[in-house]
Design a protein around this motif. Structure first.
Motif, mmCIF file in Angstrom:
data_model
loop_
_atom_site.group_PDB
_atom_site.id
_atom_site.type_symbol
_atom_site.label_atom_id
_atom_site.label_comp_id
_atom_site.label_asym_id
_atom_site.label_seq_id
_atom_site.Cartn_x
_atom_site.Cartn_y
_atom_site.Cartn_z
ATOM 1 N N SER A 137 15.233 124.771 -64.639
ATOM 2 C CA SER A 137 15.019 124.737 -66.090
ATOM 3 C C SER A 137 15.662 123.533 -66.758
ATOM 4 C CB SER A 137 15.555 126.024 -66.729
ATOM 5 O OG SER A 137 16.943 126.172 -66.493
ATOM 6 N N THR A 138 16.472 122.777 -66.019
ATOM 7 C CA THR A 138 17.029 121.551 -66.593
ATOM 8 C C THR A 138 15.936 120.486 -66.656
ATOM 9 O OG1 THR A 138 17.762 120.825 -64.391
ATOM 10 C CG2 THR A 138 19.354 122.017 -65.752
ATOM 11 N N PRO A 139 15.906 119.666 -67.701
ATOM 12 C CA PRO A 139 14.848 118.657 -67.837
ATOM 13 C C PRO A 139 14.826 117.679 -66.670
ATOM 14 C CG PRO A 139 16.039 118.934 -69.908
ATOM 15 C CD PRO A 139 16.812 119.690 -68.866
ATOM 16 N N GLY A 140 13.632 117.269 -66.298
ATOM 17 C CA GLY A 140 13.487 116.309 -65.212
ATOM 18 C C GLY A 140 13.258 116.983 -63.873
ATOM 19 N N CYS A 141 13.358 116.192 -62.824
ATOM 20 C CA CYS A 141 13.018 116.679 -61.484
ATOM 21 C C CYS A 141 14.215 116.806 -60.558
ATOM 22 C CB CYS A 141 12.001 115.735 -60.842
ATOM 23 S SG CYS A 141 12.617 114.039 -60.701
ATOM 24 N N LEU A 142 15.387 116.351 -60.976
ATOM 25 C CA LEU A 142 16.531 116.337 -60.071
ATOM 26 C C LEU A 142 16.952 117.744 -59.671
ATOM 27 C CD1 LEU A 142 18.756 113.472 -61.542
ATOM 28 C CD2 LEU A 142 17.134 113.398 -59.645
ATOM 29 N N GLY A 143 16.863 118.696 -60.611
ATOM 30 C CA GLY A 143 17.211 120.074 -60.289
ATOM 31 C C GLY A 143 16.288 120.648 -59.231
ATOM 32 N N ALA A 144 14.997 120.345 -59.350
ATOM 33 C CA ALA A 144 14.027 120.809 -58.352
ATOM 34 C C ALA A 144 14.290 120.155 -57.004
ATOM 35 C CB ALA A 144 12.607 120.504 -58.827
ATOM 36 N N THR A 168 10.924 129.303 -55.163
ATOM 37 C CA THR A 168 9.760 129.605 -55.997
ATOM 38 C C THR A 168 10.178 129.782 -57.451
ATOM 39 O OG1 THR A 168 8.664 130.713 -54.134
ATOM 40 C CG2 THR A 168 7.829 131.192 -56.341
ATOM 41 N N GLY A 169 11.287 130.483 -57.660
ATOM 42 C CA GLY A 169 11.803 130.655 -59.019
ATOM 43 C C GLY A 169 12.148 129.335 -59.667
ATOM 44 N N CYS A 170 12.701 128.421 -58.885
ATOM 45 C CA CYS A 170 13.028 127.092 -59.405
ATOM 46 C C CYS A 170 11.772 126.367 -59.852
ATOM 47 C CB CYS A 170 13.762 126.282 -58.335
ATOM 48 S SG CYS A 170 14.021 124.545 -58.775
ATOM 49 N N MET A 171 10.715 126.422 -59.029
ATOM 50 C CA MET A 171 9.481 125.717 -59.364
ATOM 51 C C MET A 171 8.773 126.345 -60.564
ATOM 52 S SD MET A 171 9.448 123.165 -57.479
ATOM 53 C CE MET A 171 10.294 122.571 -56.010
ATOM 54 N N ILE A 172 8.953 127.634 -60.762
ATOM 55 C CA ILE A 172 8.409 128.282 -61.953
ATOM 56 C C ILE A 172 9.200 127.850 -63.184
ATOM 57 C CG2 ILE A 172 8.264 130.523 -63.139
ATOM 58 C CD1 ILE A 172 7.356 131.731 -60.496
ATOM 59 N N ALA A 173 10.506 127.727 -63.027
ATOM 60 C CA ALA A 173 11.371 127.394 -64.162
ATOM 61 C C ALA A 173 11.260 125.936 -64.582
ATOM 62 C CB ALA A 173 12.825 127.721 -63.825
ATOM 63 N N THR A 174 10.902 125.057 -63.648
ATOM 64 C CA THR A 174 10.897 123.633 -63.978
ATOM 65 C C THR A 174 9.609 123.220 -64.680
ATOM 66 O OG1 THR A 174 11.318 121.425 -63.088
ATOM 67 C CG2 THR A 174 9.861 122.834 -61.808
ATOM 68 N N SER A 175 9.737 122.279 -65.584
ATOM 69 C CA SER A 175 8.560 121.715 -66.255
ATOM 70 C C SER A 175 8.567 120.197 -66.170
ATOM 71 C CB SER A 175 8.501 122.173 -67.719
ATOM 72 O OG SER A 175 9.737 122.004 -68.366
ATOM 73 N N GLY A 176 9.355 119.664 -65.242
ATOM 74 C CA GLY A 176 9.317 118.240 -64.949
ATOM 75 C C GLY A 176 9.736 117.354 -66.110
ATOM 76 N N ASP A 177 9.208 116.147 -66.099
ATOM 77 C CA ASP A 177 9.551 115.176 -67.135
ATOM 78 C C ASP A 177 8.973 115.551 -68.495
ATOM 79 O OD1 ASP A 177 10.927 113.640 -65.283
ATOM 80 O OD2 ASP A 177 9.158 112.476 -64.741
ATOM 81 N N GLU A 178 7.988 116.446 -68.506
ATOM 82 C CA GLU A 178 7.439 116.906 -69.782
ATOM 83 C C GLU A 178 8.505 117.567 -70.638
ATOM 84 O OE1 GLU A 178 3.899 116.330 -67.240
ATOM 85 O OE2 GLU A 178 5.934 117.047 -66.955
ATOM 86 N N ALA A 179 9.548 118.080 -69.993
ATOM 87 C CA ALA A 179 10.619 118.738 -70.739
ATOM 88 C C ALA A 179 11.262 117.783 -71.741
ATOM 89 C CB ALA A 179 11.677 119.278 -69.771
ATOM 90 N N PHE A 180 11.427 116.524 -71.351
ATOM 91 C CA PHE A 180 12.022 115.545 -72.263
ATOM 92 C C PHE A 180 11.127 115.329 -73.483
ATOM 93 C CE2 PHE A 180 13.787 114.196 -68.082
ATOM 94 C CZ PHE A 180 15.130 114.384 -68.375
ATOM 95 N N VAL A 181 9.824 115.292 -73.250
ATOM 96 C CA VAL A 181 8.882 115.093 -74.353
ATOM 97 C C VAL A 181 8.872 116.312 -75.269
ATOM 98 C CG1 VAL A 181 6.485 114.602 -74.954
ATOM 99 C CG2 VAL A 181 7.483 113.589 -72.900
ATOM 100 N N MET A 182 8.941 117.501 -74.680
ATOM 101 C CA MET A 182 8.987 118.722 -75.494
ATOM 102 C C MET A 182 10.219 118.735 -76.392
ATOM 103 S SD MET A 182 7.888 121.681 -72.782
ATOM 104 C CE MET A 182 6.539 121.448 -71.624
ATOM 105 N N ILE A 183 11.348 118.337 -75.832
ATOM 106 C CA ILE A 183 12.587 118.305 -76.617
ATOM 107 C C ILE A 183 12.450 117.339 -77.785
ATOM 108 C CG2 ILE A 183 15.018 117.615 -76.552
ATOM 109 C CD1 ILE A 183 15.105 118.676 -73.682
ATOM 110 N N ALA A 184 11.765 116.232 -77.542
ATOM 111 C CA ALA A 184 11.601 115.231 -78.597
ATOM 112 C C ALA A 184 10.585 115.666 -79.651
ATOM 113 C CB ALA A 184 11.170 113.897 -77.984
ATOM 114 N N LEU A 185 9.493 116.323 -79.215
ATOM 115 C CA LEU A 185 8.413 116.665 -80.141
ATOM 116 C C LEU A 185 8.639 117.989 -80.864
ATOM 117 C CD1 LEU A 185 5.219 115.633 -78.101
ATOM 118 C CD2 LEU A 185 6.381 114.355 -79.913
#
Length: 300
Positions: free
Chosen positions: A20-27, A45-62
């Motif tokens: 769930s942390t922004p970006g891909c490093l957690g995954a 599997t739970g990690c991959m469900i929780a992650t939203s990749g680099d889009e997370a940074f854009v979501m935080i900004a928008l």
């Protein structure tokens, strides 16, 4: 061999938090722990469900007011889905991570992320100055939201966290993962994909009557968001992030896209075991569509 994080709920919480942390490093960290037998298939599997990749940074900004609840939902979904996944594959006797038994875990080889005695290299000082400047400008209201609220607090908190990482991260982690991986490889891609998505949506709205087409076929768009989410790369999913920001799609579709897609967090696993990668994607699609249609039926 016992898993390092045990068989309890802890591994699902830690792995989903990393996701769930922004970006891909957690995954990436979760994939590394999985192939070394430190976490279960369900936890990954739970990690991959929780992650939203680099889009997370854009979501935080928008739309930070929506992004934070979304990340929390993904985190909780990751925990529950990971726990249930392990039970289901055990019941169905599905064998996973056949290659993991070939891996030998050595604690001393785990990469250190933080260092108590950092060396202040030029790149470290530059990054620190950038984040300290962002903290100062945000605090004074010269950059970002003009009034103190959730958005400004979020930006200041993220900048503070990154400033701390700039100070205390190891030289290898700073150079290899932050400078080389994030700044040089992905920052410009995120910018271009975001710009491209904004331009595409803006043109489509005016020339193709995109708004009416989408709002007349939201159920199809929801399924499409899941199918696009299968792509193991950050970028294509940015279209749904922008469409949500433009008010073209509801939260249920954004959530479906976020559940199924994992940026490029899946790429290391694909190079290691295609079978497990496909199985995780299938589970992600099932969870994403199930949760998405439930929320969509509730009008969300």
């Amino acid at each position: 061999k016992n898993r390092l994080l045990g068989k309890g709920i802890k591994q699902y919480v830690i792995s989903s938090f990393l996701g769930s942390t922004p970006g891909c490093l957690g995954a990436f960290m979760s994939v590394s722990m999985y192939v070394h037998g430190m976490i279960s298939f369900g936890a990954l599997t739970g990690c991959m469900i929780a992650t939203s990749g680099d889009e997370a940074f854009v979501m935080i900004a928008l739309f930070p007011e929506t992004a934070l609840p979304l990340f929390l939902i993904l985190f909780l979904l990751g925990i529950v889905s990971g726990f249930l996944t392990d039970r289901v594959i055990s019941f169905l006797r599905i064998r996973v991570c056949e290659e993991c038994r070939l891996q030998e875990y050595h604690e001393e080889k785990l990469e250190k992320v933080m260092s108590g005695k950092p060396v202040f290299s030029p790149s470290r000082l530059i990054m620190l100055l950038i984040f300290l400047s962002l903290i100062t400008l945000n605090s004074l209201g010269l950059l970002g939201p003009k009034e103190m609220g959730a958005e400004r607090i979020l930006f200041i908190s993220l900048s503070t966290f990154l400033a701390i990482m700039s100070i205390f991260s190891t030289d290898h982690y700073l150079e290899e993962h932050i400078t080389e991986h994030i700044l040089k490889k992905h920052l410009w891609k995120v910018f271009l994909w975001t710009l491209g998505a904004l331009v595409f949506v803006s043109i489509a709205i005016t020339t193709l009557d995109l708004e009416n087409v989408i709002k007349s076929n939201l159920n199809i768009v929801l399924v499409l968001s899941a199918l696009v989410g299968i792509i193991p790369e950050s970028g294509p999913h940015m279209v749904f992030t922008v469409m949500y920001h433009q008010g073209l799609i509801p939260f249920s579709i954004l959530l479906t896209s976020s559940v199924v897609q994992d940026g490029h967090g899946m790429l290391p696993l694909l190079s290691y075991t295609i079978r497990d990668s496909i199985l995780i994607k299938i589970i992600n699609v099932i969870v994403g569509l199930a949760v998405g249609f439930i929320l969509y039926s509730l009008g969300l």
